[in-house]
Design an enzyme around this catalytic site. Structure first.
Site, PDB file in Angstrom:
ATOM      1  N   SER A   1       0.833  -1.208   0.000  1.00  0.00           N
ATOM      2  CA  SER A   1       0.000   0.000   0.000  1.00  0.00           C
ATOM      3  C   SER A   1       0.863   1.252   0.000  1.00  0.00           C
ATOM      4  CB  SER A   1      -0.895   0.010   1.248  1.00  0.00           C
ATOM      5  OG  SER A   1      -1.502   1.269   1.430  1.00  0.00           O
TER       6      SER A   1
ATOM      7  N   TYR B   1      -2.289  -0.217  10.010  1.00  0.00           N
ATOM      8  CA  TYR B   1      -2.487  -0.751   8.651  1.00  0.00           C
ATOM      9  C   TYR B   1      -1.191  -0.636   7.848  1.00  0.00           C
ATOM     10  CZ  TYR B   1      -3.933  -0.938   3.764  1.00  0.00           C
ATOM     11  OH  TYR B   1      -4.031  -1.244   2.426  1.00  0.00           O
TER      12      TYR B   1
END
Length: 363
Positions: A151, A176
């Protein structure tokens, strides 16, 4: 340009997160463009967001699969954190290519429910790596290429833009992001130890039809429909490198066919067959401009009335915890190695989303 050393035709391909936004679009693309392919998809179909959207995606895959007599599509409902299930899928299916897109996504939700991120993103990915490792047991050819989702969140609050995969990314600002950076480190270790060709892909703000309702464009639309206010963070001074889902899928398909080469170093031990790429549009959009285009396309698709008062429903608010002011992808390596660059402009992508939204929700 890298050599295409993995022929996808006739191969067994495992796609995790197959009911997800990117996963379902990837399966659809592979079914449509390959003459013969055998795909197994796994997804827990959890209720992090509206399950009806996931079910709709799976229905679309079933319909597409029925039109291809030389290809097969099988869906397994299950969690990649279930080691026994993953091992059984690998033992029975023997995938040549693995695309790990299953993950608990979302920056803000990682503050509320961290357990979900450790389960899916750490334990789940570990299970995938272990299964890839043991796919070579007893002289088997095993997995030719592991491709996995990272990501843009790994860049945290890096000041240097555009973000390059050569940049240091050791200061995540959300759990995350930390789990995604961990995936890259775990993959590197397994590539080194067990010679598993692996490629990580740092996705930049993916959007499009049947996307995730927790993403800004989708959430804004849901609120505007109800006449609620939308919150624009950092007083509208955020920039995002929005990337249309078809461009993401095209990038994944290019990468799948070119696994990092296996070779040994001077010490006779494997040099990790490992790579990481950005996939982004390389064109950051200001959030206020993004909202303007979104509202124009929602009106055009007749999701919202022509006389809708947007100013009345916009609220500028401070930056949220775990968020970053800008994302901006340097895609030089992607272009150099694969001759590919995402190119869908924001208006085109949001227009397709608005048209899908009208149809799906019968607005």
């Amino acid at each position: 340009m890298l050599d295409k050393n993995v022929n996808l035709e006739g191969k067994n391909i495992l796609v995790t997160g197959a009911a997800g936004f990117i996963g379902s679009n990837l399966v659809l693309e592979l079914l449509k463009t390959l003459k013969s392919v055998n795909i197994v998809g796994i997804d827990s179909v959890n209720d992090y967001y509206d399950v009806k959207i996931k079910e709709w995606r799976l229905e679309e895959l079933e319909k597409e699969a029925k039109t291809h007599k030389d290809s097969t599509w099988k869906f397994v409902k299950g969690n990649i954190a279930d080691r026994g299930l993953i091992d059984s899928i690998f033992a029975k299916f023997k995938p040549a290519v693995v695309v790990n897109l299953a993950a608990q996504a979302g920056v803000r939700y990682s503050i509320i429910n961290p357990d979900a991120y450790i389960e899916a993103n750490i334990i789940g990915f570990y299970n995938i790596l272990e299964a890839c490792r043991h796919s070579y047991d007893n002289g088997e050819k095993g997995v030719e290429h592991l491709v996995y989702a990272s990501s843009s969140s790994v860049y945290g609050t890096n000041k240097k833009v555009p973000y390059s995969t050569d940049d240091k990314v050791d200061n995540p600002v959300s759990l995350y992001a930390a789990t995604k950076k961990s995936n890259e480190l775990m993959a590197h270790a397994y590539s080194k130890l067990y010679n598993i060709p692996s490629t990580g892909l740092r996705f930049f703000t993916v959007y499009g039809p049947a996307g995730r309702p927790d993403m800004a464009y989708f959430g804004f639309t849901n609120k505007l429909i109800k006449g609620e206010n939308i919150q624009i963070f950092n007083y509208g001074n955020c920039k995002r490198d929005f990337t249309y889902v078809d461009d993401i899928v095209e990038g994944i398909k290019h990468v799948m066919q070119s696994a990092p080469a296996r070779k040994n170093g001077e010490d006779g031990l494997p040099i990790p067959p490992y790579a990481v790429y950005n996939i982004g549009n390389s064109n950051p959009e200001n959030l206020l401009d993004f909202v303007t285009i979104l509202q124009e396309e929602l009106v055009r698709a007749e999701v919202l009335p022509r006389d809708y008062d947007f100013e009345l429903h916009k609220k500028l608010v401070p930056m949220q915890q775990g968020d970053v002011p800008v994302t901006y992808a340097d895609t030089t390596a992607l272009e150099r190695n694969f001759g590919f660059k995402p190119s869908t402009d924001l208006r085109t992508g949001l227009r397709k989303f608005a048209e899908w939204y009208k149809e799906f929700y019968k607005v």
